[in-house]
Design an enzyme around this catalytic site. Structure first.
Site, PDB file in Angstrom:
ATOM      1  N   MET A   1       0.879  -1.179   0.000  1.00 36.19           N
ATOM      2  CA  MET A   1       0.000   0.000   0.000  1.00 36.19           C
ATOM      3  C   MET A   1       0.896   1.201   0.000  1.00 36.19           C
ATOM      4  O   MET A   1       1.572   1.477   0.983  1.00 36.19           O
ATOM      5  CB  MET A   1      -0.855  -0.018   1.263  1.00 36.19           C
ATOM      6  CG  MET A   1      -1.818  -1.168   1.255  1.00 36.19           C
ATOM      7  SD  MET A   1      -2.967  -1.068  -0.106  1.00 36.19           S
ATOM      8  CE  MET A   1      -3.085  -2.791  -0.546  1.00 36.19           C
ATOM      9  N   CYS A   2       0.998   1.873  -1.126  1.00 35.47           N
ATOM     10  CA  CYS A   2       2.190   2.675  -1.270  1.00 35.47           C
ATOM     11  C   CYS A   2       2.117   3.620  -2.438  1.00 35.47           C
ATOM     12  O   CYS A   2       1.147   3.652  -3.179  1.00 35.47           O
ATOM     13  CB  CYS A   2       3.372   1.740  -1.545  1.00 35.47           C
ATOM     14  SG  CYS A   2       3.312   0.234  -0.617  1.00 35.47           S
TER      15      CYS A   2
END
Lengths: 443, 243, 298
Positions: C1-2
């Site tokens: 998640m980035c």
């Protein structure tokens, strides 16, 4: 003589009568079993924990005379207007659609009189609940049924629903029988069709996007309202940590005993973790981030009594939410309706076909004849009474442990009756200092 | 830039808001404060946006807002009444859950454009990415270019007009939204079928093209209409493979 | 998640500015991943020379005399450039593997971030701006590079858990999303002889590609394989000595934007990561299609 020697008939534990009946039902109908409520199987629960009262090493407080406070602040992290409740027992989100208008009104009346909040659900905000709820939490769900900015602004808090304990990873379900004209209009859908709401939100996926979604909601409401994030109790350590990272003011963790209006039985019974196991994981996540008590934790799923409330708080929750218990207080599954439950092929206490909309108690229905039987004023009074009793019970226990506020209960005030509960709750087995699993790798 | 805007800019005093200097919270609070107020500050220009998220969200006044440059997520989210022009490209979720008013994107729009919109008009002059009009509930969306995969997924009501092509799985699990596509459709989603274009649809489309600033760009006769086959409206075991 | 950024230069005149452009892109993606940041930069390299980038929790002790000790162990000319917690060790290309083994023995506390002829990887816990400054990324030249800002989901916030992951010579991979079958794939790759440093799902994807390429697959073919063998949500951006690739899962709901001009190909989790690039106004900008492999090779 030969008669005497025959082996008596033996039922299989694996292929029990219940299991075989379900196989026959599936074969006949071609559809999985859909029902309401939460997990019905026996799970390690709060009943497996006991409080260690005070005597000589600790001193108890005097009941009725010495104060034991019960209030709770929610949303103190970012919101300009955090919520202050008189009691730490809130009403969980239940949709208008799954519940009747009068039932929503009764929840609002009872909660407001008891000094706590109610929550909307997957169907938008109704006048019944806004009008009768002193404090109303407005849910933002994947379906976005009825979602609108005016309701966001007239809510007291906003709850972004990512999941539910009954079905972590699943979406909503409301079958055609309950889609009346009013429900259909609120949801922008044709009358009478099945609704299978999405399991992911339509405009974000994952914590990095969630952070931006929360920012948008805060901007729309000018940073006034607390923002909750609700997750189903599946991977509560990570999900709590990520909800906090994404900016939540309050995290709601719903364990697998948490109810639903309707979903697959296989989902309810086979996905998720018991509420008892969820709490320490969520608390650990908050502690690891240094935000325990700063970001509040609300726990739901199988809360029934003041003892459950006290135990959840002792394990680290700031408040609890009730759904199924509130419906029972309103009159759901009441034995006085036994004759009508029999006609539906069930019995009082077991009725869970809430999706069929034929609830004789007038609670889980959209049929005017049925919900017309339900008196929202009386229902509200019953709920208020029940909430008061839960609070008094929790206070009784807290005083016995020497606490002048429910929030000062701690895990060290507890012991466990079973090894399972000791391991899940992280408290010692009664009579020992043994906490099974302590020292094992963190989540 | 639109000529209409240029004229209005001449006629009225334009309030210029420097987002980089004053910040997002001040921007939205300032625009929210105009709700229900008699004001002559109805024309706004937002500069130095640098792709910021949540620009001009939750407006509820007949404002004319021009956003100079590209926006991040959710520009114009939950709009009521206002006309918001994005003089650039829009990030994910532009005009999400819009209630009324108009949002115009001069460039391209990222995924989820007009998601769950309940009213108003979204015009995208470039292309829209995946999931355009996902779960739309009454909004009208006019895309001058093409749209990406899973567009109009679970779309409930409203109209989606696409002058270009549509990607995979158009209108999957569609309810009562109407989809009009001029170009090719890579594939239709579950329960989405082509439907007859009747005179009332020509009239509707003509109006949508006009309001969607595409008059003269396309003729209603060039479009095909897609809608729900309504086979998934109530569960039937023989449709189980569609789930 | 980035947040992911990537830049593959076609115009050699931009090469002196690669680090500067990538660092700016990376910092713009801070909101998407404030836990840690990392960057892989591919330099032109020198003929016959190989590089190891190593990281230490105790750089003063670990890096002191490391070049001297390594020279004694593997011979030839050994270069050592220390940058904060990282150091780039330069050896004869044919002694790279020996140097890697020697490092393991000489300084057990060191972690090898990357090995190859062109690649250098820098990653640390902390805000992208601070990470970029510590390693002076903006001053680096190169042909292509990939950066990542991380919001950890299920694995630890540590240097080793930061992206990019490198599991083969001159290879690296960054990921936005969350894989759902990485444990099973990791077990399979372990049986096939791959070594893993973390429990991170992204390392599995990196090792999967390395393994497929070791077996002889090209970059594009290996990336096609991810669509068949990896489950869950992903956008991968991949670097090799001469190549740069992008692939999204079939559902493709994590954000991804690409831009191409005559001078470069750029990737960003959001368009705003690319707004500072030269000529971006005239670039062809698109969002990569689901289940479609894009790659560029020199």
């Amino acid at each position: 003589m030969t008669e005497f020697l025959r082996t008596p008939p033996k039922q299989s534990a694996t292929f029990s009568n219940d299991q075989n009946a379900e196989i026959r039902r599936a074969a006949a109908t071609g559809i999985y079993d859909i029902r309401g409520g939460g997990s019905k199987r026996k799970l390690p629960h709060f009943d497996d924990l006991l409080f260690l009262g005070a005597s000589i090493s600790r001193y108890p407080l005097e009941g009725y005379r010495e104060k034991c406070a019960t209030d709770v602040w929610l949303g103190t992290r970012h919101a300009k207007q955090p919520i202050h409740l008189d009691i730490p027992v809130t009403i969980a989100g239940m949709s208008f659609g799954s519940l009747s208008g009068p039932a929503k009104e009764a929840l609002g009346r009872g909660a407001s009189e008891a000094g706590t909040s109610t929550t909307t659900g997957d169907g938008g905000m109704t006048e019944e609940e806004r009008g009768h709820s002193r404090t109303l939490v407005y849910q933002v769900l994947p379906s976005r049924y009825g979602m609108n900015p005016d309701d966001l602004r007239r809510a007291d808090a906003i709850e972004v629903v990512v999941g539910q304990g009954a079905k972590p990873g699943g979406g909503g379900m409301l079958l055609g029988q309950k889609i009346s004209d009013r429900v259909a209009e609120m949801r922008n859908l044709p009358k009478g069709i099945d609704q299978r709401s999405a399991c992911r939100h339509p405009d974000w996926t994952g914590p990095d996007d969630l952070e931006i979604k929360i920012l948008e909601i805060r901007e729309i409401t000018d940073w006034q309202k607390p923002i909750y994030v609700k997750v189903g109790g599946a991977r509560p350590y990570y999900d709590t940590a990520l909800a906090v990272k994404a900016g939540a003011d309050v995290v709601v963790v719903d364990g697998m005993q948490g109810g639903t209006a309707a979903t697959q039985d296989v989902f309810i019974e086979h996905v998720g973790q018991p509420t008892l196991a969820c709490i320490p994981q969520a608390v650990k996540a908050l502690q690891d981030l240094g935000l325990h008590r700063e970001v509040q934790l609300i726990v739901s799923g199988g809360i029934r009594s003041g003892a459950d409330v006290a135990k959840a708080l002792a394990l680290g929750a700031d408040a609890v939410a009730i759904g199924t218990a509130a419906l029972v207080a309103l009159g759901d599954n009441d034995p006085s309706l036994e004759a009508e439950y029999r006609r539906l092929g069930t019995t009082a206490g077991a009725y869970d076909d809430w999706h069929e909309g034929r609830d004789p108690a007038g609670i889980t229905t959209q049929d005017p004849e049925l919900f017309g039987r339900f008196d929202p004023v009386l229902g509200g009074r019953r709920l208020k009474n029940y909430l008061r009793v839960m609070t008094l019970e929790a206070q009784t226990i807290a005083r016995a442990c020497g606490k002048s506020h429910l929030h000062n209960l701690e895990p060290e005030d507890l012991c466990a009756l079973t090894i399972e509960a000791a391991a899940m709750a992280g408290v010692p087995l009664a009579g020992t200092s043994w906490i099974p699993g302590r020292g094992a790798a963190p989540y | 830039m639109l000529h209409a805007t240029a004229n209005r800019l001449d006629a009225e005093s334009v309030q210029t808001f420097d987002l980089a200097a004053r910040g997002l919270r001040a921007l939205n609070e300032t625009l929210h404060a105009l709700k229900g107020q008699p004001t002559n500050q109805t024309v706004w220009e937002i500069v130095n946006t640098k792709g910021a998220h949540a620009i001009a969200v939750g407006l509820d006044a007949p404002l004319d807002v021009t956003v100079r440059g590209t926006t991040g997520y959710y520009c114009g989210g939950m709009n009521k009444q206002a006309t918001i022009r994005i003089d650039g490209s829009a990030g994910p979720g532009v005009a999400e859950n819009m209630m009324s008013g108009t949002v115009i994107v001069e460039g391209d729009a990222s995924q989820y454009a007009g998601a769950t919109g309940r009213g108003g008009l979204l015009v995208i002059k470039g292309n829209a990415s995946s999931r355009c009009g996902i779960s739309m509930k009454g909004i009208d969306i006019v895309v001058h270019g093409s749209i990406g995969h899973m567009s109009a997924f679970m779309a409930q009501s409203g109209n989606l007009v696409v002058l270009g092509d549509a990607g995979d799985s158009l209108g999957d699990s569609l309810y009562e939204a109407r989809l009009f596509v001029r170009g090719s459709v890579k594939s239709l989603g579950a329960d989405c079928v082509e439907k007859e274009m009747r005179p009332e649809h020509h009239a509707l489309l003509e109006d949508l093209l006009r309001r969607g600033l595409a008059e003269g760009k396309a003729d209603p006769s060039q479009f095909r209409r897609y809608g729900s086959a309504r086979r998934l409206y109530t569960f039937h075991v023989d449709n189980a493979s569609s789930y | 998640m980035c947040g992911i950024v990537g830049l593959f230069l076609k115009d050699a005149r931009l090469e002196p500015h690669l680090g500067e452009m990538l660092a700016d892109m990376l910092i713009t993606m801070t909101d998407r991943g404030p836990d840690s940041a990392g960057i892989a930069i591919y330099g032109r390299g020198q003929a016959g020379r190989g590089k190891l980038t190593v990281q230490s929790a105790d750089p003063e002790a670990d890096f002191a005399g490391l070049d001297r000790d390594l020279r004694a162990e593997v011979g030839g000319h050994v270069g050592l450039e220390v940058k904060d917690t990282h150091a780039v060790i330069e050896v004869e290309a044919d002694r790279l593997a020996a140097a890697r083994e020697a490092v393991r023995a000489l300084r057990p506390g060191l972690k090898v971030m990357s090995a190859g002829e062109g690649i250098e990887i820098y990653k640390e816990v902390g805000l992208p701006r601070d990470v970029a400054a510590r390693f002076e990324i903006a001053r680096m030249a190169g042909t292509h590079g990939i950066g990542h800002t991380r919001m950890a989901t299920e694995s630890a916030v540590t240097t080793a858990g930061a992206h990019p992951f490198s599991t083969g010579a001159d290879q690296c991979l960054v990921h936005n999303g969350s894989l759902s079958n990485h444990n099973a794939v990791r077990r399979g790759l372990r049986r096939a002889g791959m070594r893993f440093e973390t429990e991170n799902d992204t390392e599995v994807a990196a090792a999967y590609l390395s393994h497929r390429m070791e077996e002889g697959a090209g970059l594009g073919e290996a990336m096609e394989g991810t669509l068949r063998d990896l489950d869950g949500f992903f956008t991968f951006v991949v670097g090799t000595r001469n190549g740069f690739g992008v692939v999204r899962d079939p559902i493709a709901c994590k954000p991804a934007v690409m831009a191409e001009t005559d001078q470069y190909v750029a990737f960003g989790s959001e368009y705003r990561a690319m707004v500072g690039l030269p000529g971006i106004e005239a670039a062809r900008v698109w969002e990569p299609e689901p289940a479609t492999v894009y790659f560029w090779e020199r």
